[in-house]
Design a protein around this motif. Structure first.
Motif, PDB file in Angstrom:
ATOM      1  N   UNK A  62       0.768  -1.356  -0.037  1.00 18.25           N
ATOM      2  CA  UNK A  62      -0.154  -0.059  -0.006  1.00 18.25           C
ATOM      3  C   UNK A  62       0.879   1.312  -0.037  1.00 18.25           C
ATOM      4  N   UNK A  63       0.359   2.450  -0.784  1.00 15.79           N
ATOM      5  CA  UNK A  63       1.170   3.553  -0.683  1.00 15.79           C
ATOM      6  C   UNK A  63       1.506   4.207   0.627  1.00 15.79           C
ATOM      7  N   UNK A 115       8.631  -1.409  -8.009  1.00 13.52           N
ATOM      8  CA  UNK A 115       8.112  -2.477  -9.097  1.00 13.52           C
ATOM      9  C   UNK A 115       6.609  -2.717  -8.589  1.00 13.52           C
ATOM     10  N   UNK A 116       6.193  -2.470  -7.267  1.00  9.31           N
ATOM     11  CA  UNK A 116       4.861  -2.765  -7.085  1.00  9.31           C
ATOM     12  C   UNK A 116       3.947  -1.722  -7.772  1.00  9.31           C
ATOM     13  N   UNK A 162      -2.589  -1.880  -7.382  1.00  5.05           N
ATOM     14  CA  UNK A 162      -1.260  -1.056  -7.026  1.00  5.05           C
ATOM     15  C   UNK A 162      -0.734  -0.600  -8.333  1.00  5.05           C
ATOM     16  N   UNK A 163      -0.933  -1.190  -9.584  1.00  3.91           N
ATOM     17  CA  UNK A 163      -0.318  -0.897 -10.830  1.00  3.91           C
ATOM     18  C   UNK A 163      -0.732   0.178 -11.666  1.00  3.91           C
ATOM     19  N   UNK A 164      -0.432   1.360 -11.003  1.00  2.85           N
ATOM     20  CA  UNK A 164      -0.985   2.773 -11.523  1.00  2.85           C
ATOM     21  C   UNK A 164       0.317   3.649 -12.439  1.00  2.85           C
ATOM     22  N   UNK A 165       1.285   2.828 -12.403  1.00  6.99           N
ATOM     23  CA  UNK A 165       2.235   3.727 -13.098  1.00  6.99           C
ATOM     24  C   UNK A 165       3.132   2.678 -14.232  1.00  6.99           C
ATOM     25  N   UNK A 166       2.542   1.826 -14.683  1.00  6.15           N
ATOM     26  CA  UNK A 166       3.167   0.847 -15.571  1.00  6.15           C
ATOM     27  C   UNK A 166       3.892   1.198 -16.553  1.00  6.15           C
TER      28      UNK A 166
END
Length: 550
Positions: A62-63, A115-116, A162-166
């Protein structure tokens, strides 16, 4: 290498290497900090590498938790800065710098790599190994398999959140790996026809369970369904996944210097690698001329033949290491196996097999003895609190790559003239990796461009091996691809330093034994400990802030 370094280090030589590192903290305080730091970090992080087996479910990434972890690093850094390093013996100073590199790596992982949030493969990599499970399973193995299968849908649900900046390259690699065999299958269970990717391995597990343990079928189907849904989600979202995969030029140099503790820049590494590629390509041409009347070595045509070649190579290498006083082999070092199993591929042997199925010696000295497996056996017996648990990739790969040409020059390939050619081909590939690593991390090359470059530079290099290598060097923290050639050049420089320092008293076996006894620390730190030369470590005592993105 030392000539290049001298240009950038001259102004530092007049300053004591640890001029800014005076305080009140003791070596015991360092050991305590080291243990606390290891306990502090989430399991997926080591000093320089994000482990592909570390992805977890729940709130682990989590952020808010990651922000707390970043904030907590400052107290560790303040304690490290307050230690009385200037008055410590060299062996403790290098351990201090190793812990500093570890702390710097944690910060880089949390602030830059993330990486998350950026890499779907972070969640997918550990799932492949779940499908390798043997069935029927029973007892603890069955309980573990069921727990892992139940985790798959949960992990992939967390991944979507979680993958918001892939990064685009990361997404493409994940999509490829879900539906396609990587073509190399290193350490995969053998299949005559390799399953097509991660989903294919779950099909393989499902077929085996239907035959031998039907009660597992619903659980495997549920995991497989979650993987297919995740693939479909990735495909749908791919147009918006356009973040850069590499870290950029300034951040790359920061990581190389302050985490890997290599005392040169990306630009300097490119120059060195180009020279190495030219040197080894020229050497290959000369060796082929020398060997023009020698018969070509045919490929092994059966598992039995290849196993016989490996056994004979192991005997030859061990005899050479002992009789020619190259390195000490402790009595507890037993059989270490081999690194390249015999596989019959529909497409024919890949790059590694083109060499290994002719003469196993290049990879045997690199990956078995006295390279990686030998290295690991010695490290497993190292009970020192810091050194015994520290392993830096440039040290590991630099040592192993150094052994290829060092074995050849010291006479270890006299029995097989063609082996010298194979050593050069290995070295040529290592050198071609450097531009691929640097330019992918600088976002100047895509994976496709890196693959095409390496294949154009390297004899026998096939598409699959080149792509798998490019993926490793893009997805791992910066500098793993350069570790082979640059680490090898650091080893050459250390050998030269020590030979000049000791003169007639220099003994090669003592040099290698002393190097191994130092542990798997960055080579620049081992150089300082072995020779007392402080020019390189002068660059590491102070850590500037991580630069902004390019």
């Amino acid at each position: 290498m030392r000539h290049i370094l001298s240009l950038i280090l001259l102004f530092l030589l007049a300053v004591p290497a640890h001029a800014q590192q005076s305080g009140t903290g003791s070596y015991d305080d360092l050991l305590e900090l080291h243990e606390e730091l290891r306990d502090y970090m989430v399991p997926a992080f080591t000093n320089a590498v994000v482990l592909d087996s570390g992805a977890q479910v729940g709130e682990a990434y989590a952020d808010s938790l990651m922000a707390e972890k970043v904030a907590g690093l400052e107290s560790f850094e303040e304690r490290l800065d307050a230690m009385d390093v200037a008055n410590w013996p060299r062996e403790h100073q290098v351990e201090y710098l190793a812990v500093r590199s570890m702390l710097n790596g944690y910060r880089f992982n949390l602030e830059v790599l993330r990486p998350w949030k950026r890499d779907p493969g972070f969640y997918l990599d550990p799932l492949m190994r779940v499908a390798f499970a043997e069935v029927p399973a029973s007892g603890e193995d069955l309980a573990t398999l069921r727990e892992q299968l139940a985790t798959v849908p949960l992990m992939l649900a967390d991944a979507r959140a979680n993958l918001t900046e892939v990064a685009g390259d990361y997404a493409d690699l994940a999509l490829h790996n879900l539906d396609n065999s990587d073509g190399v299958n290193h350490y995969h269970p053998y299949r005559e026809v390799p399953p097509p990717g991660i989903i294919g391995w779950y099909d393989d597990l499902l077929a085996r369970a239907r035959e031998s343990q039907p009660e597992l079928v619903p659980e495997i189907q549920q995991a497989r369904t979650a993987l297919i849904a995740f693939r479909d989600w990735l495909q749908d979202e791919r147009p918006g996944m356009d973040a850069a995969a590499g870290v950029g030029s300034a951040r790359y140099d920061w990581f190389i210097r302050h985490v890997r503790m290599i005392p040169i820049t990306g630009d300097e590494m490119l120059v060195l690698a180009e020279r190495e590629h030219e040197r080894m390509t020229a050497a290959l041409a000369l060796l082929r001329h020398r060997n023009r009347d020698e018969p070509q070595i045919p490929l092994s045509t059966s598992r039995e033949q290849q196993e016989g070649r490996i056994a004979e190579t192991d005997r030859i290498v061990r005899d050479f290491l002992t009789e020619e006083e190259f390195i000490t082999i402790p009595d507890y070092v037993g059989e270490l196996g081999a690194n390249t199993p015999y596989i019959e591929r529909p497409t024919g042997p890949n790059f590694w097999e083109q060499i290994q199925f002719r003469d196993p010696i290049p990879d045997h000295v690199h990956a078995v003895i006295p390279g990686h497996r030998f290295d690991a056996v010695l490290a497993a017996r190292d009970e020192r609190p810091i050194r015994g648990r520290f392993s830096e990739g440039s040290r590991a790969e630099g040592w192993a790559t150094y052994l290829e040409e060092a074995t050849m020059l010291a006479g270890g390939t006299d029995h097989s003239p063609r082996a010298d050619e194979f050593m050069m081909i290995f070295g040529i590939f290592r050198a071609a990796r450097v531009p691929a690593d640097v330019y992918m991390q600088r976002n100047a090359w895509s994976v496709r461009e890196a693959v095409d470059f390496m294949r154009a530079q390297t004899p026998w290099l096939d598409e699959d091996v080149a792509r798998v290598d490019a993926e490793i060097y893009l997805r791992r923290p910066p500098g793993y691809g350069v570790a082979y050639t640059i680490g090898k050049l650091q080893m050459d420089a250390l050998l030269a330093d020590r030979a000049m320092q000791l003169g007639d008293d220099f003994v090669l076996r003592d040099f290698h034994d002393e190097f191994m006894a130092a542990g798997r620390l960055p080579i620049a730190l081992i150089r300082y400990e072995m020779t007392g030369a402080a020019d390189e470590v002068a660059l590491f005592w102070e850590t500037p802030a991580i630069p902004p993105a390019d």
